[in-house]
Design a protein around this motif. Structure first.
Motif, PDB file in Angstrom:
ATOM      1  N   LEU A 138       0.848  -1.008  -0.078  1.00  0.00           N
ATOM      2  CA  LEU A 138      -0.133  -0.039  -0.038  1.00  0.00           C
ATOM      3  C   LEU A 138       0.774   1.167  -0.121  1.00  0.00           C
ATOM      4  CD1 LEU A 138      -2.440  -1.311   2.790  1.00  0.00           C
ATOM      5  CD2 LEU A 138      -3.096  -0.776   0.277  1.00  0.00           C
ATOM      6  N   VAL A 139       0.273   2.420  -0.418  1.00  0.00           N
ATOM      7  CA  VAL A 139       1.038   3.478  -0.614  1.00  0.00           C
ATOM      8  C   VAL A 139       0.395   4.569   0.630  1.00  0.00           C
ATOM      9  CG1 VAL A 139       2.099   3.322  -2.587  1.00  0.00           C
ATOM     10  CG2 VAL A 139      -0.177   4.562  -2.378  1.00  0.00           C
ATOM     11  N   ARG A 140       1.073   5.719   1.149  1.00  0.00           N
ATOM     12  CA  ARG A 140       0.204   6.912   1.643  1.00  0.00           C
ATOM     13  C   ARG A 140       0.759   7.843   0.780  1.00  0.00           C
ATOM     14  NH1 ARG A 140       0.960  11.296   4.383  1.00  0.00           N
ATOM     15  NH2 ARG A 140       3.048  10.851   5.314  1.00  0.00           N
ATOM     16  N   ARG A 141      -0.195   8.389   0.205  1.00  0.00           N
ATOM     17  CA  ARG A 141      -0.168   9.561  -0.840  1.00  0.00           C
ATOM     18  C   ARG A 141       0.762  10.824  -0.158  1.00  0.00           C
ATOM     19  NH1 ARG A 141      -0.625   7.105  -5.586  1.00  0.00           N
ATOM     20  NH2 ARG A 141      -2.444   6.151  -5.863  1.00  0.00           N
ATOM     21  N   SER A 142       1.507  11.496  -1.132  1.00  0.00           N
ATOM     22  CA  SER A 142       1.964  12.658  -0.395  1.00  0.00           C
ATOM     23  C   SER A 142       1.333  13.673  -0.253  1.00  0.00           C
ATOM     24  CB  SER A 142       3.291  13.190  -1.656  1.00  0.00           C
ATOM     25  OG  SER A 142       3.458  14.301  -1.198  1.00  0.00           O
ATOM     26  N   ASP A 143       1.612  14.591   0.930  1.00  0.00           N
ATOM     27  CA  ASP A 143       0.588  15.664   1.305  1.00  0.00           C
ATOM     28  C   ASP A 143       0.661  16.575   0.135  1.00  0.00           C
ATOM     29  OD1 ASP A 143      -0.211  14.611   3.828  1.00  0.00           O
ATOM     30  OD2 ASP A 143       1.437  15.344   4.832  1.00  0.00           O
ATOM     31  N   GLY A 144       1.626  16.667  -0.789  1.00  0.00           N
ATOM     32  CA  GLY A 144       1.592  17.768  -1.740  1.00  0.00           C
ATOM     33  C   GLY A 144       0.667  17.362  -3.036  1.00  0.00           C
ATOM     34  N   MET A 145       0.210  16.166  -3.040  1.00  0.00           N
ATOM     35  CA  MET A 145      -0.704  15.679  -4.042  1.00  0.00           C
ATOM     36  C   MET A 145      -2.123  16.664  -4.130  1.00  0.00           C
ATOM     37  SD  MET A 145       0.523  13.282  -5.449  1.00  0.00           S
ATOM     38  CE  MET A 145      -0.906  12.467  -6.501  1.00  0.00           C
ATOM     39  N   ARG A 146      -2.182  17.161  -5.422  1.00  0.00           N
ATOM     40  CA  ARG A 146      -3.564  17.754  -5.696  1.00  0.00           C
ATOM     41  C   ARG A 146      -4.842  17.057  -5.048  1.00  0.00           C
ATOM     42  NH1 ARG A 146      -7.056  18.463  -9.736  1.00  0.00           N
ATOM     43  NH2 ARG A 146      -5.865  17.288 -10.984  1.00  0.00           N
ATOM     44  N   VAL A 147      -4.968  15.758  -5.642  1.00  0.00           N
ATOM     45  CA  VAL A 147      -5.941  15.061  -5.349  1.00  0.00           C
ATOM     46  C   VAL A 147      -5.346  13.749  -4.514  1.00  0.00           C
ATOM     47  CG1 VAL A 147      -8.016  13.562  -6.403  1.00  0.00           C
ATOM     48  CG2 VAL A 147      -7.053  15.562  -7.476  1.00  0.00           C
ATOM     49  N   HIS A 148      -6.435  13.526  -3.583  1.00  0.00           N
ATOM     50  CA  HIS A 148      -5.969  12.263  -2.555  1.00  0.00           C
ATOM     51  C   HIS A 148      -4.893  12.359  -1.797  1.00  0.00           C
ATOM     52  CE1 HIS A 148      -9.224  10.320  -4.880  1.00  0.00           C
ATOM     53  NE2 HIS A 148      -8.403  10.473  -6.172  1.00  0.00           N
ATOM     54  N   ARG A 149      -4.547  13.844  -1.460  1.00  0.00           N
ATOM     55  CA  ARG A 149      -3.177  13.990  -0.496  1.00  0.00           C
ATOM     56  C   ARG A 149      -3.267  13.117   0.713  1.00  0.00           C
ATOM     57  NH1 ARG A 149      -5.201  19.653  -0.194  1.00  0.00           N
ATOM     58  NH2 ARG A 149      -4.468  19.470  -2.267  1.00  0.00           N
ATOM     59  N   GLY A 150      -2.407  12.705   1.343  1.00  0.00           N
ATOM     60  CA  GLY A 150      -2.499  12.019   2.447  1.00  0.00           C
ATOM     61  C   GLY A 150      -3.228  10.676   2.676  1.00  0.00           C
ATOM     62  N   GLN A 151      -3.824  10.236   1.636  1.00  0.00           N
ATOM     63  CA  GLN A 151      -4.678   9.000   1.857  1.00  0.00           C
ATOM     64  C   GLN A 151      -3.797   7.583   1.539  1.00  0.00           C
ATOM     65  OE1 GLN A 151      -7.888   9.335  -1.269  1.00  0.00           O
ATOM     66  NE2 GLN A 151      -8.751  10.916  -0.110  1.00  0.00           N
ATOM     67  N   VAL A 152      -4.430   6.730   2.379  1.00  0.00           N
ATOM     68  CA  VAL A 152      -3.562   5.234   2.197  1.00  0.00           C
ATOM     69  C   VAL A 152      -4.208   4.781   0.772  1.00  0.00           C
ATOM     70  CG1 VAL A 152      -3.517   3.020   2.969  1.00  0.00           C
ATOM     71  CG2 VAL A 152      -2.933   5.232   4.572  1.00  0.00           C
ATOM     72  N   ALA A 153      -3.673   4.225   0.080  1.00  0.00           N
ATOM     73  CA  ALA A 153      -4.218   3.617  -1.313  1.00  0.00           C
ATOM     74  C   ALA A 153      -3.408   2.697  -1.968  1.00  0.00           C
ATOM     75  CB  ALA A 153      -4.168   4.903  -2.351  1.00  0.00           C
ATOM     76  N   LEU A 154      -3.863   2.098  -3.035  1.00  0.00           N
ATOM     77  CA  LEU A 154      -3.114   1.135  -3.808  1.00  0.00           C
ATOM     78  C   LEU A 154      -2.454   1.848  -4.763  1.00  0.00           C
ATOM     79  CD1 LEU A 154      -6.253  -1.154  -4.230  1.00  0.00           C
ATOM     80  CD2 LEU A 154      -4.246  -2.007  -2.950  1.00  0.00           C
ATOM     81  N   PRO A 155      -1.340   1.294  -5.149  1.00  0.00           N
ATOM     82  CA  PRO A 155      -0.625   1.964  -6.095  1.00  0.00           C
ATOM     83  C   PRO A 155      -1.656   1.948  -7.598  1.00  0.00           C
ATOM     84  CG  PRO A 155       0.441   0.051  -5.690  1.00  0.00           C
ATOM     85  CD  PRO A 155      -0.558   0.022  -4.715  1.00  0.00           C
ATOM     86  N   GLY A 156      -1.351   3.161  -8.145  1.00  0.00           N
ATOM     87  CA  GLY A 156      -2.350   3.384  -9.560  1.00  0.00           C
ATOM     88  C   GLY A 156      -2.583   4.845  -9.769  1.00  0.00           C
ATOM     89  N   GLY A 157      -3.429   4.912 -10.961  1.00  0.00           N
ATOM     90  CA  GLY A 157      -3.690   6.260 -11.080  1.00  0.00           C
ATOM     91  C   GLY A 157      -4.455   6.339 -12.383  1.00  0.00           C
ATOM     92  N   LYS A 158      -4.433   7.761 -12.844  1.00  0.00           N
ATOM     93  CA  LYS A 158      -5.193   7.896 -14.009  1.00  0.00           C
ATOM     94  C   LYS A 158      -4.762   7.519 -15.399  1.00  0.00           C
ATOM     95  CE  LYS A 158      -4.880  12.387 -15.583  1.00  0.00           C
ATOM     96  NZ  LYS A 158      -4.733  13.534 -15.729  1.00  0.00           N
ATOM     97  N   HIS A 159      -5.719   6.956 -16.480  1.00  0.00           N
ATOM     98  CA  HIS A 159      -5.406   6.328 -17.462  1.00  0.00           C
ATOM     99  C   HIS A 159      -5.134   7.584 -18.431  1.00  0.00           C
ATOM    100  CE1 HIS A 159      -5.654   3.631 -20.925  1.00  0.00           C
ATOM    101  NE2 HIS A 159      -6.543   4.731 -21.463  1.00  0.00           N
ATOM    102  N   GLU A 160      -3.768   7.299 -18.962  1.00  0.00           N
ATOM    103  CA  GLU A 160      -3.207   8.276 -20.077  1.00  0.00           C
ATOM    104  C   GLU A 160      -3.422   7.760 -21.395  1.00  0.00           C
ATOM    105  OE1 GLU A 160      -1.998  11.014 -19.034  1.00  0.00           O
ATOM    106  OE2 GLU A 160      -2.090  10.738 -16.912  1.00  0.00           O
TER     107      GLU A 160
END
Length: 150
Positions: free
Chosen positions: A50-72
């Motif tokens: 699992l990851v904890r998102r960086s506090d500098g992220m625009r979306v989902h900052r500080g959240q515990v999450a699975l690795p992944g993200g937006k489709h490019e």
């Protein structure tokens, strides 16, 4: 929970026995995540990165999450998105992931339709978090996510 070869084989069979529910994204953005499962040592219980998102992220900052993200646009499909994002975020090479199948799409309150993929990591792996997006990478026992009887 079991680990070793029988665990990923059972998960693959279970996922292959059903058709995942897919959601029409409508006005939502497509994204995907990887559930990177592994056994820290032979015979040990299965764990999940699992990851904890960086506090500098625009979306989902500080959240515990699975690795992944937006489709490019350059991603061949949503599986490619999950593998690319896992490599970028935690340093997990796509070739190190045995994809076992996928789960039902999830719709988030932040405007995403997320397609989750389950992967098995059989070789030793030391996470290398991308500091701009990931504050911490940690493993949790899969048993921690089992539903308690009602």
């Amino acid at each position: 929970m079991t680990s070793g070869r029988e665990f990923p084989d059972r998960v693959r069979q279970l996922l292959a026995s059903r058709t995942p529910v897919r959601v029409d994204p409508g006005g939502f953005r497509r994204a995907s995540v990887l559930l990177p499962l592994f056994a820290p040592s032979p015979g040990a219980p299965t764990e999940l990165w699992l990851v904890r998102r960086s506090d500098g992220m625009r979306v989902h900052r500080g959240q515990v999450a699975l690795p992944g993200g937006k489709h490019e646009p350059q991603d061949a499909d949503l599986l490619a998105t999950a593998l690319r994002e896992s490599h970028e975020e935690i340093g997990l090479a796509p070739s190190a992931v045995e994809v076992l199948g996928s789960l039902d799409d999830c719709v988030t309150v932040t405007g995403f339709v997320i397609t989750p993929y389950v992967g098995w990591i059989s070789s030793p792996f030391t996470p290398q978090p991308m500091a701009a997006e990931v504050a911490r990478v940690f493993a949790a026992p899969l048993a921690a996510f089992e539903r308690e009887p009602l």
